[in-house]
Enzyme design. Structure first.
Site, short mmCIF file in Angstrom:
data_model
loop_
_atom_site.label_atom_id
_atom_site.label_comp_id
_atom_site.label_asym_id
_atom_site.label_seq_id
_atom_site.Cartn_x
_atom_site.Cartn_y
_atom_site.Cartn_z
N ARG A 90 -10.85 -1.88 6.05
CA ARG A 90 -9.81 -2.36 5.17
C ARG A 90 -8.29 -2.64 5.94
NH1 ARG A 90 -9.08 0.78 -0.34
NH2 ARG A 90 -8.33 -1.55 -0.71
N ASP A 242 1.03 1.19 1.08
CA ASP A 242 -0.20 1.02 1.70
C ASP A 242 0.49 0.77 3.21
OD1 ASP A 242 -1.18 0.47 -0.82
OD2 ASP A 242 -2.88 1.16 0.43
C1 LIG Z 1 -0.68 7.43 -1.76
S1 LIG Z 1 -1.44 6.00 -2.00
C2 LIG Z 1 -0.50 4.62 -1.96
C3 LIG Z 1 -1.18 3.55 -1.87
O1 LIG Z 1 -2.42 3.50 -1.08
C4 LIG Z 1 -1.86 3.41 -3.43
O2 LIG Z 1 -0.81 2.91 -4.34
C5 LIG Z 1 -2.77 1.99 -3.59
O3 LIG Z 1 -2.49 0.98 -3.61
C6 LIG Z 1 -4.27 2.39 -3.35
O4 LIG Z 1 -4.88 1.17 -3.18
P1 LIG Z 1 -6.57 1.20 -2.94
O5 LIG Z 1 -6.90 -0.14 -3.04
O6 LIG Z 1 -7.17 2.15 -4.42
O7 LIG Z 1 -6.78 1.83 -1.70
#
Ligand SMILES: CSC[C@@H](O)[C@@H](O)C(=O)COP(=O)(O)O
Length: 365
Positions: A90, A242
């Protein structure tokens, strides 16, 4: 956090000492199941398929994945191969790159026969550190919530997007940690939960968490937030991140930017909560430079849910043949962010604000 009265972390070493257990988030909210990861390929697959997700948890899973790889091949080539395989899963969350680089650098300084043990120990230390960071974020953010609740003299309504709760970290969460701490301290908090299409992390995961913890909440369609803000129904927005640039640009789940725009137009404070491992000190322009993951069109064209008879079904919801785009994240420019809550406190969303919390970064800046 507790499920059925039993405390869980989202990832923890298995009793066999040679593998890790994770909560399978693709099964929530309808089933709570653990999954065992015994190889680095299984760890990579768990990240890619979003059995585990959320920036901090992806980072910790990457660290454990590298530890599992050291049981298979502890050579320098083995480290390089595992870092490449895990790192390719990712692209947006910087925590994965941070954790892999950190553990790999430590391993390269050790003899091969010590690497597996050291990697497991370091992955465990990073997991513990994440729990401590998120708990501290909770304390700092809860002060903001209790101040708002005291000023208003009534229940405070928080809007959140995606899942930035304990399921996205090892425990506590980032954006939800302040809500848990405030709720546990008796501050009256209610949460508006954006459903967060296309994968519905809000409707499935944030709502599951808040239900399990007894926090009052209401799930809303993604497009409802602006309307609620215009009508004074939202007092404050809390989101996770992220990747956050050294200049305070906040990358988070797709749709976050639109919430920030509506919040600015309606005078609603907009905070991002994140641990130090989410800050990318090498970037200053998030819109231009943060890589945005493009995911499978099927996440937009199809929906999976539970049927009345308890079975599950996947249905098509888009006109067949229409082209589909699925960017998974967007960037909210720092100018729209009221403050950044980290384990060290609350910073202004700009380079000086972040350096004020992390003065050791000044030399590099
Ligand atoms: C503490 S987590 C912050 C981010 O990782 C969260 O808001 C998010 O966007 C997660 O995305 P995801 O695609 O579900 O991994």
């Amino acid at each position: 956090m507790k499920i059925g009265g039993q405390p869980y972390r989202t990832i923890f070493p298995d009793a066999d000492g040679a593998s890790v257990q994770v909560i399978d988030q693709t099964r929530l909210p309808f089933a709570f199941e653990l999954k065992r990861l015994a190889t680095s390929a299984q760890a990579a697959e768990a990240i890619r398929t979003m059995i585990v997700r959320g920036a901090p948890l992806i980072g910790v899973t990457g660290a454990y994945g590298l530890a599992l790889a050291m049981r298979e091949d502890a050579s320098n080539a083995g480290i390089d191969r595992a870092v490449a395989e895990l790192g390719a899963t990712r692209p947006t969350a910087i925590n994965l790159r941070w954790a892999l680089d950190h553990v790999a650098a430590l391993l390269r300084r050790l003899p091969e026969d010590e690497r597996a043990g050291a990697a497991f120990a370091e992955a465990g230390r990073i997991a513990d550190e994440d729990v401590a960071s998120c708990r501290a974020i909770g304390e700092h953010g809860a002060r903001i919530l209790s101040q708002h609740a005291a000023a208003k003299g009534r229940r405070i309504n928080v809007l959140t997007h995606c899942n930035a709760g304990w399921l996205a970290t090892v425990d506590w969460g980032t954006a939800l940690a302040p809500i848990y701490v405030a709720h546990d301290a008796g501050v009256p908090v209610h949460v508006y939960v954006d459903e967060t299409r296309p994968r519905n992390q809000g409707a499935a995961l944030t709502a599951f968490e808040l239900n399990a913890h007894g926090v009052p909440h209401t799930v809303i369609a993604d497009n409802a937030g602006g309307h609620l803000m215009q009508h004074g129904e939202v007092d404050i927005c809390f989101v996770g991140s992220d990747r956050t640039t050294a200049s305070g640009d906040v990358c988070n789940k797709i749709g976050t930017y639109l919430k920030a725009l509506a919040a600015r137009d309606t005078g609603v404070p907009f905070y991002a909560a994140l641990p130090f491992s989410t800050i990318d000190w090498t970037l200053m322009d998030g819109v231009r430079d943060i890589p945005i993951e493009e995911r499978d069109a099927r996440e937009v064209t199809h929906l999976t849910g539970r049927l009345a008879d308890g079975g599950f079904a996947t249905v098509e919801v888009v006109s067949p043949g229409s082209p589909v785009a699925n960017p998974a994240f967007d960037v909210t420019p720092a100018r729209l962010v009221t403050g950044i809550i980290t384990e060290r406190g609350v910073a202004r969303a700009d380079a000086e604000g972040l350096l004020g919390l992390y003065p050791e970064r000044r030399a590099a800046a």
